[in-house]
Enzyme design. Structure first.
Site, PDB file in Angstrom:
ATOM      1  N   TRP A  99       9.502  -2.857   6.101  1.00 40.36           N
ATOM      2  CA  TRP A  99      10.482  -1.810   5.790  1.00 40.36           C
ATOM      3  C   TRP A  99      11.711  -1.943   6.677  1.00 40.36           C
ATOM      4  CZ3 TRP A  99       9.638  -0.384   1.234  1.00 40.36           C
ATOM      5  CH2 TRP A  99       8.346  -0.117   0.758  1.00 40.36           C
ATOM      6  N   ASP A 166      13.882   5.725  10.291  1.00 43.59           N
ATOM      7  CA  ASP A 166      13.088   5.841   9.066  1.00 43.59           C
ATOM      8  C   ASP A 166      11.736   6.410   9.492  1.00 43.59           C
ATOM      9  OD1 ASP A 166      11.445   5.513   6.877  1.00 43.59           O
ATOM     10  OD2 ASP A 166      11.816   3.364   6.630  1.00 43.59           O
ATOM     11  N   LYS A 190       4.619  10.226   1.575  1.00 48.62           N
ATOM     12  CA  LYS A 190       3.600   9.899   2.568  1.00 48.62           C
ATOM     13  C   LYS A 190       3.111  11.163   3.282  1.00 48.62           C
ATOM     14  CE  LYS A 190       4.693   5.544   1.759  1.00 48.62           C
ATOM     15  NZ  LYS A 190       5.940   5.014   2.278  1.00 48.62           N
TER      16      LYS A 190
HETATM   17  C1  LIG Z   1       6.972   3.827   1.864  1.00 50.45           C
HETATM   18  C2  LIG Z   1       8.017   3.505   2.853  1.00 50.45           C
HETATM   19  C3  LIG Z   1       9.350   3.215   2.487  1.00 50.45           C
HETATM   20  C4  LIG Z   1       9.791   3.108   1.033  1.00 50.45           C
HETATM   21  O1  LIG Z   1       9.884   4.338   0.468  1.00 50.45           O
HETATM   22  P1  LIG Z   1      10.413   4.521  -1.038  1.00 50.45           P
HETATM   23  O2  LIG Z   1      10.501   5.998  -1.142  1.00 50.45           O
HETATM   24  O3  LIG Z   1       9.387   3.898  -1.940  1.00 50.45           O
HETATM   25  O4  LIG Z   1      11.722   3.851  -1.170  1.00 50.45           O
HETATM   26  C5  LIG Z   1      10.269   2.980   3.480  1.00 50.45           C
HETATM   27  N1  LIG Z   1       9.920   3.026   4.773  1.00 50.45           N
HETATM   28  C6  LIG Z   1       8.669   3.286   5.167  1.00 50.45           C
HETATM   29  C7  LIG Z   1       8.337   3.334   6.624  1.00 50.45           C
HETATM   30  C8  LIG Z   1       7.673   3.541   4.219  1.00 50.45           C
HETATM   31  O5  LIG Z   1       6.413   3.798   4.617  1.00 50.45           O
END
Ligand SMILES: *Cc1c(COP(=O)(O)O)cnc(C)c1O
Length: 355
Positions: A99, A166, A190
């Protein structure tokens, strides 16, 4: 048979949150219409987004001067919106996984990207330490929890430049010092809601500092000014977020979420370390309390599929590891229960006894 949901995302939500969402889709607030068929600007929906925003601010103790946004596009769109809105010449990124790498790729479209450190050569099995950030970087971007590899930065770093994170897979799992960040973003699926909404917490006076033209929808200021209502926001996921935020608050807020996360992690990692069949995959000090990755010890490698089948037969769902790590991953997000973790451990013990 009772199912125990260890999916990495979308993932477990408390049953009450699902039921309340289902009810709102059938008949919202007893108005005889579905949540899915009313205006986002109606007097019925506005209180939902207002309460969700207020609860985010309350639970994370968001200081004055920050906005909470509910946007579409997932965390992946933020990989591009962050540099669009914050990168003037140069940005620093800590490369701790897939990511983080994807975020860097987008930033490179907007300027120079400095990788301050990377654990890519070790398949991201640890969080790099001892790196420095160039003082002239416009910001440092970090990924606090590396969902795929199971490493986590579970503290708020002090850095000499703007800090952007993030937090898609560990937001609301611990208290955070929001004042240390200029922007925090998280895809909801999540720890917050179902897929479809992304939460952004942004420092207002950090915006508007780049010279470039920003398309209206990608400019954070648009959404700050319009209270996330510039266009139709994802109303159902926002509703679910509100219900889940209420649930988290009723459980005791992020302090309680943190305590539970540590308890769950202790139970599962404890068994991984004790059980002769298994071993963890990442440096102990960097172990994620959200995504617990483990593999079969070398001498038992051929039992991997058997264990997955066995776990599945016991009601475990989603414990197969990501293809880039292999083995197993038990995702233990906020709604994961201690009982679920104990059931997984019982499964590991029973399998060990058979071999
Ligand atoms: C799942 C995830 C993403 C991607 O998220 P989307 O909503 O599918 O774009 C980005 N960063 C992390 C740390 C993730 O766990």
């Amino acid at each position: 048979m009772k199912k125990y949901n260890f999916n990495a995302g979308p993932c477990i939500l408390d049953r009450s949150v699902i039921e309340k969402t289902a009810q709102a889709i059938l008949d919202f607030n007893g108005i005889g219409l579905s949540l899915a068929e009313i205006s986002h600007r109606s007097k019925d929906f506005q209180p939902v987004i207002d309460e969700a925003e207020a609860l985010v601010k309350e639970l994370l103790d968001v200081p004055e001067g920050y906005s909470v946004l509910f946007l579409g596009g997932g965390a992946s769109l933020e990989f591009c919106m962050i540099p669009y809105n914050f990168l003037k010449k140069k940005a620093a990124y800590l490369n701790t996984g897939v990511w983080a790498k994807k975020a860097m790729k987008e930033a490179k479209l907007f300027g120079e990207v400095v990788e301050v450190a990377s654990s890519a050569d070790a398949n991201y099995t640890f969080i790099p330490k001892g790196w420095t950030v160039p003082e002239d970087a416009d910001y440092l971007h970090i990924t606090t929890n590396n969902t795929i590899y199971g490493t986590e930065i579970r503290e708020d770093l002090d850095v000499p430049v703007r800090l952007i994170a993030d937090m898609s897979s560990d937001i609301f799992s611990r208290p955070i010092d929001v004042a240390k960040y200029d922007a925090i973003y998280a895809g909801a699926q999540k720890n917050l809601s179902m897929a479809g909404v992304t939460i952004v917490i942004v420092k207002n006076d950090a915006l508007g500092q780049v010279d470039r033209q920003i398309p209206t929808m990608l400019d954070y200021r648009t959404h700050v000014e319009k209270g996330s209502m510039f266009n139709t926001p994802p109303v159902v996921p926002i509703y679910t977020a509100m219900e889940n935020l209420r649930w988290m608050k009723a459980q005791g807020g992020v302090k309680a979420m943190d305590k539970l996360a540590r308890q769950r992690a202790e139970i599962v990692y404890g068994e991984i370390d004790r059980n002769k069949l298994f071993r963890g995959t990442v440096a102990e000090e960097d172990r994620s309390v959200m995504n617990i990755c483990f593999v079969m010890n070398d001498e038992y490698k051929e039992l991997e599929k058997d264990f997955l089948d066995f776990a599945t037969s016991k009601g475990m769902v989603g414990v197969k590891g990501h293809r880039s790590v292999g083995g197993f991953r038990a995702s233990c997000y906020n709604a994961q229960t201690i009982e679920g973790c104990q059931a997984l451990v019982a499964c590991m013990k029973e399998f060990e006894a058979q071999h």
